[in-house]
Design a protein around this motif. Structure first.
Motif, PDB file in Angstrom:
ATOM      1  N   GLY A  60       0.812  -1.201   0.000  1.00 26.81           N
ATOM      2  CA  GLY A  60       0.000   0.000   0.000  1.00 26.81           C
ATOM      3  C   GLY A  60       0.848   1.254   0.000  1.00 26.81           C
ATOM      4  N   GLU A  61       0.426   2.239  -0.765  1.00 22.51           N
ATOM      5  CA  GLU A  61       1.091   3.540  -0.791  1.00 22.51           C
ATOM      6  C   GLU A  61       1.026   4.179   0.597  1.00 22.51           C
ATOM      7  OE1 GLU A  61       3.076   6.824  -1.680  1.00 22.51           O
ATOM      8  OE2 GLU A  61       2.732   5.296  -3.235  1.00 22.51           O
ATOM      9  N   ASN A  62       2.115   4.822   1.017  1.00 24.00           N
ATOM     10  CA  ASN A  62       2.170   5.495   2.316  1.00 24.00           C
ATOM     11  C   ASN A  62       1.198   6.676   2.329  1.00 24.00           C
ATOM     12  OD1 ASN A  62       2.804   6.721   4.720  1.00 24.00           O
ATOM     13  ND2 ASN A  62       4.880   7.302   4.132  1.00 24.00           N
ATOM     14  N   VAL A  63       0.157   6.559   3.133  1.00 25.18           N
ATOM     15  CA  VAL A  63      -0.867   7.597   3.184  1.00 25.18           C
ATOM     16  C   VAL A  63      -0.292   8.929   3.654  1.00 25.18           C
ATOM     17  CG1 VAL A  63      -3.076   8.258   4.210  1.00 25.18           C
ATOM     18  CG2 VAL A  63      -2.656   5.877   3.610  1.00 25.18           C
ATOM     19  N   LEU A  64       0.664   8.895   4.567  1.00 28.81           N
ATOM     20  CA  LEU A  64       1.217  10.112   5.155  1.00 28.81           C
ATOM     21  C   LEU A  64       2.494  10.584   4.461  1.00 28.81           C
ATOM     22  CD1 LEU A  64       0.638   9.404   8.945  1.00 28.81           C
ATOM     23  CD2 LEU A  64      -0.627  10.964   7.471  1.00 28.81           C
ATOM     24  N   ASN A  65       2.678  10.184   3.210  1.00 29.91           N
ATOM     25  CA  ASN A  65       3.848  10.633   2.467  1.00 29.91           C
ATOM     26  C   ASN A  65       3.774  12.146   2.257  1.00 29.91           C
ATOM     27  OD1 ASN A  65       5.907  11.181   0.671  1.00 29.91           O
ATOM     28  ND2 ASN A  65       5.412   9.507  -0.720  1.00 29.91           N
ATOM     29  N   PRO A  66       4.612  12.931   2.957  1.00 35.38           N
ATOM     30  CA  PRO A  66       4.506  14.393   2.859  1.00 35.38           C
ATOM     31  C   PRO A  66       4.951  14.944   1.517  1.00 35.38           C
ATOM     32  CG  PRO A  66       6.448  13.804   4.126  1.00 35.38           C
ATOM     33  CD  PRO A  66       5.726  12.514   3.825  1.00 35.38           C
ATOM     34  N   PHE A  67       5.591  14.099   0.681  1.00 35.53           N
ATOM     35  CA  PHE A  67       6.075  14.552  -0.611  1.00 35.53           C
ATOM     36  C   PHE A  67       5.021  14.411  -1.708  1.00 35.53           C
ATOM     37  CE2 PHE A  67       9.799  13.061   1.783  1.00 35.53           C
ATOM     38  CZ  PHE A  67      10.497  14.265   1.866  1.00 35.53           C
ATOM     39  N   CYS A  68       3.859  13.829  -1.355  1.00 39.70           N
ATOM     40  CA  CYS A  68       2.775  13.679  -2.315  1.00 39.70           C
ATOM     41  C   CYS A  68       1.589  14.529  -1.883  1.00 39.70           C
ATOM     42  CB  CYS A  68       2.330  12.215  -2.413  1.00 39.70           C
ATOM     43  SG  CYS A  68       3.566  11.118  -3.141  1.00 39.70           S
ATOM     44  N   ARG A  69       1.100  15.354  -2.780  1.00 40.39           N
ATOM     45  CA  ARG A  69      -0.063  16.179  -2.466  1.00 40.39           C
ATOM     46  C   ARG A  69      -1.311  15.304  -2.379  1.00 40.39           C
ATOM     47  NH1 ARG A  69      -0.947  21.404  -5.902  1.00 40.39           N
ATOM     48  NH2 ARG A  69      -2.454  21.620  -4.191  1.00 40.39           N
ATOM     49  N   TRP A  70      -2.183  15.662  -1.457  1.00 41.07           N
ATOM     50  CA  TRP A  70      -3.427  14.902  -1.266  1.00 41.07           C
ATOM     51  C   TRP A  70      -4.441  15.389  -2.303  1.00 41.07           C
ATOM     52  CZ3 TRP A  70      -4.409  10.613   1.301  1.00 41.07           C
ATOM     53  CH2 TRP A  70      -5.736  10.239   1.527  1.00 41.07           C
ATOM     54  N   ASN A  71      -4.376  14.806  -3.503  1.00 42.59           N
ATOM     55  CA  ASN A  71      -5.305  15.146  -4.565  1.00 42.59           C
ATOM     56  C   ASN A  71      -5.984  13.884  -5.068  1.00 42.59           C
ATOM     57  OD1 ASN A  71      -3.326  13.848  -6.131  1.00 42.59           O
ATOM     58  ND2 ASN A  71      -2.334  15.799  -6.665  1.00 42.59           N
ATOM     59  N   ASP A  72      -6.829  14.025  -6.075  1.00 41.46           N
ATOM     60  CA  ASP A  72      -7.596  12.871  -6.563  1.00 41.46           C
ATOM     61  C   ASP A  72      -6.687  11.751  -7.048  1.00 41.46           C
ATOM     62  OD1 ASP A  72      -9.934  14.143  -5.963  1.00 41.46           O
ATOM     63  OD2 ASP A  72     -10.342  14.834  -8.014  1.00 41.46           O
ATOM     64  N   ALA A  73      -5.607  12.104  -7.737  1.00 41.55           N
ATOM     65  CA  ALA A  73      -4.698  11.086  -8.268  1.00 41.55           C
ATOM     66  C   ALA A  73      -4.038  10.298  -7.139  1.00 41.55           C
ATOM     67  CB  ALA A  73      -3.629  11.735  -9.151  1.00 41.55           C
ATOM     68  N   VAL A 212       1.409  20.775   5.964  1.00 42.77           N
ATOM     69  CA  VAL A 212       2.321  19.754   5.447  1.00 42.77           C
ATOM     70  C   VAL A 212       1.569  18.593   4.815  1.00 42.77           C
ATOM     71  CG1 VAL A 212       4.065  18.042   6.086  1.00 42.77           C
ATOM     72  CG2 VAL A 212       4.157  20.344   7.061  1.00 42.77           C
ATOM     73  N   PHE A 213       0.530  18.101   5.500  1.00 47.54           N
ATOM     74  CA  PHE A 213      -0.125  16.870   5.070  1.00 47.54           C
ATOM     75  C   PHE A 213      -1.448  17.096   4.340  1.00 47.54           C
ATOM     76  CE2 PHE A 213       2.520  15.463   8.654  1.00 47.54           C
ATOM     77  CZ  PHE A 213       3.212  14.432   8.049  1.00 47.54           C
ATOM     78  N   GLY A 214      -2.008  18.292   4.412  1.00 47.99           N
ATOM     79  CA  GLY A 214      -3.329  18.525   3.859  1.00 47.99           C
ATOM     80  C   GLY A 214      -4.389  18.253   4.908  1.00 47.99           C
ATOM     81  N   ALA A 215      -5.556  18.901   4.742  1.00 45.42           N
ATOM     82  CA  ALA A 215      -6.596  18.830   5.774  1.00 45.42           C
ATOM     83  C   ALA A 215      -7.082  17.413   6.029  1.00 45.42           C
ATOM     84  CB  ALA A 215      -7.767  19.729   5.378  1.00 45.42           C
ATOM     85  N   GLU A 216      -7.282  16.622   4.958  1.00 43.72           N
ATOM     86  CA  GLU A 216      -7.842  15.280   5.147  1.00 43.72           C
ATOM     87  C   GLU A 216      -6.855  14.350   5.845  1.00 43.72           C
ATOM     88  OE1 GLU A 216     -10.413  13.582   1.964  1.00 43.72           O
ATOM     89  OE2 GLU A 216      -9.686  15.298   0.820  1.00 43.72           O
ATOM     90  N   ARG A 217      -5.589  14.380   5.418  1.00 47.35           N
ATOM     91  CA  ARG A 217      -4.599  13.506   6.064  1.00 47.35           C
ATOM     92  C   ARG A 217      -4.278  13.972   7.465  1.00 47.35           C
ATOM     93  NH1 ARG A 217       0.253  12.576   1.861  1.00 47.35           N
ATOM     94  NH2 ARG A 217      -0.121  14.780   1.487  1.00 47.35           N
ATOM     95  N   ALA A 218      -4.335  15.279   7.699  1.00 49.84           N
ATOM     96  CA  ALA A 218      -4.014  15.798   9.028  1.00 49.84           C
ATOM     97  C   ALA A 218      -4.949  15.249  10.089  1.00 49.84           C
ATOM     98  CB  ALA A 218      -4.076  17.327   9.018  1.00 49.84           C
ATOM     99  N   VAL A 219      -6.162  14.868   9.681  1.00 50.37           N
ATOM    100  CA  VAL A 219      -7.122  14.288  10.620  1.00 50.37           C
ATOM    101  C   VAL A 219      -6.536  13.054  11.293  1.00 50.37           C
ATOM    102  CG1 VAL A 219      -9.353  13.107  10.794  1.00 50.37           C
ATOM    103  CG2 VAL A 219      -9.149  15.205   9.452  1.00 50.37           C
TER     104      VAL A 219
END
Length: 253
Positions: A60-73, A212-219
């Protein structure tokens, strides 16, 4: 046993592999590329599951990867990396002439280091613990928002091995240490600072985490789940470090 591990070259996978091999089990990884003691996902799809006694999926892709923007892709990649690999393994198991007797799927996000031998340690760097410990040991911030969330101390490698080696064990096994299901970030910071002999002075503000993580991941970091490992304990699993203080002191030592 002969164990096939999807995502075995990742953070948790390396710890689990070390633990399994130390207990005499053979491990074959499934990853993007084949190699020694390793097959690719493409090879699994075309040739089927190797003869084995158990299968674990950690991919599984690291959900909290700070180098990836939390977008649809990225959201699609997070979901696909888990769902598609699980479907591929499930189909390979169903099609196998001699299917394995154990099938373990690891889900969720872990915040602290898994361990092959002592629950909370691992030789290789990575994970949220490193983030906190670097901050504290350099006399900087160690916590996120001081009052929340409730953070469970997550243990995974040992519980996966326990699940594989236990006969007739089914259901969900939560990996939260029994004495620490309601640990807040503030408490975690104070315990870690005490173990390191450093002060925990400056909490990281919530807005910085969201930045850093975006609103959804920051939860995931700013809010928590109150989890108790009832079924895990009833299954006979023994936590080497049932409380946070003892675990952190062992890591630091």
């Amino acid at each position: 046993m002969r164990v096939v591990v999807g995502g075995g070259t990742g953070f948790v996978g390396r710890a689990l592999t070390q633990l399994l091999r130390s207990r005499g089990h053979e491990v074959t990884h499934i990853s993007r590329q084949g190699g020694k003691d390793r097959i690719s996902w493409e090879e699994l799809s075309h040739s089927g599951l190797p003869l084995c006694d158990a299968v674990v999926n950690l991919a599984g892709e690291n959900v909290l990867n700070p180098f990836c923007r939390w977008n649809d892709a990225f959201c699609r990649e997070v979901i696909s990396s888990r769902v598609e690999t699980t479907k591929t393994l499930a189909k390979a198991i169903a099609d196998a002439e001699q299917p394995p007797h154990a099938w373990v799927l690891v889900t969720g996000v872990g915040y602290y280091r898994p361990s092959p031998t002592a629950e909370y340690t691992e030789d290789s760097p990575g994970g949220d613990f490193d983030f906190f410990s670097r901050l504290v040991s350099s006399w900087e911030a160690a916590a996120l928002t001081p009052g929340s969330p409730a953070r469970g101390v997550v243990v995974r490698s040992g519980i996966v091995c326990h699940a594989l080696e236990s006969e007739h064990l089914q259901g969900i096994l939560n990996g939260v240490a029994p004495s620490s299901p309601y640990t807040s970030n503030g408490t975690f910071a104070q315990e870690l600072a005490a173990a390191l002999g450093r002060p925990a002075l400056l909490p990281v503000p919530a807005w910085a985490v969201r930045a850093v993580f975006g609103a959804e991941r920051a939860v995931m970091l700013l809010e928590g789940q109150r989890v108790v490992p009832k079924h895990t304990l009833e299954s006979g699993y023994h936590f080497i470090f049932p409380d946070l203080s003892g675990a952190l002191k062992d890591i630091v030592a």
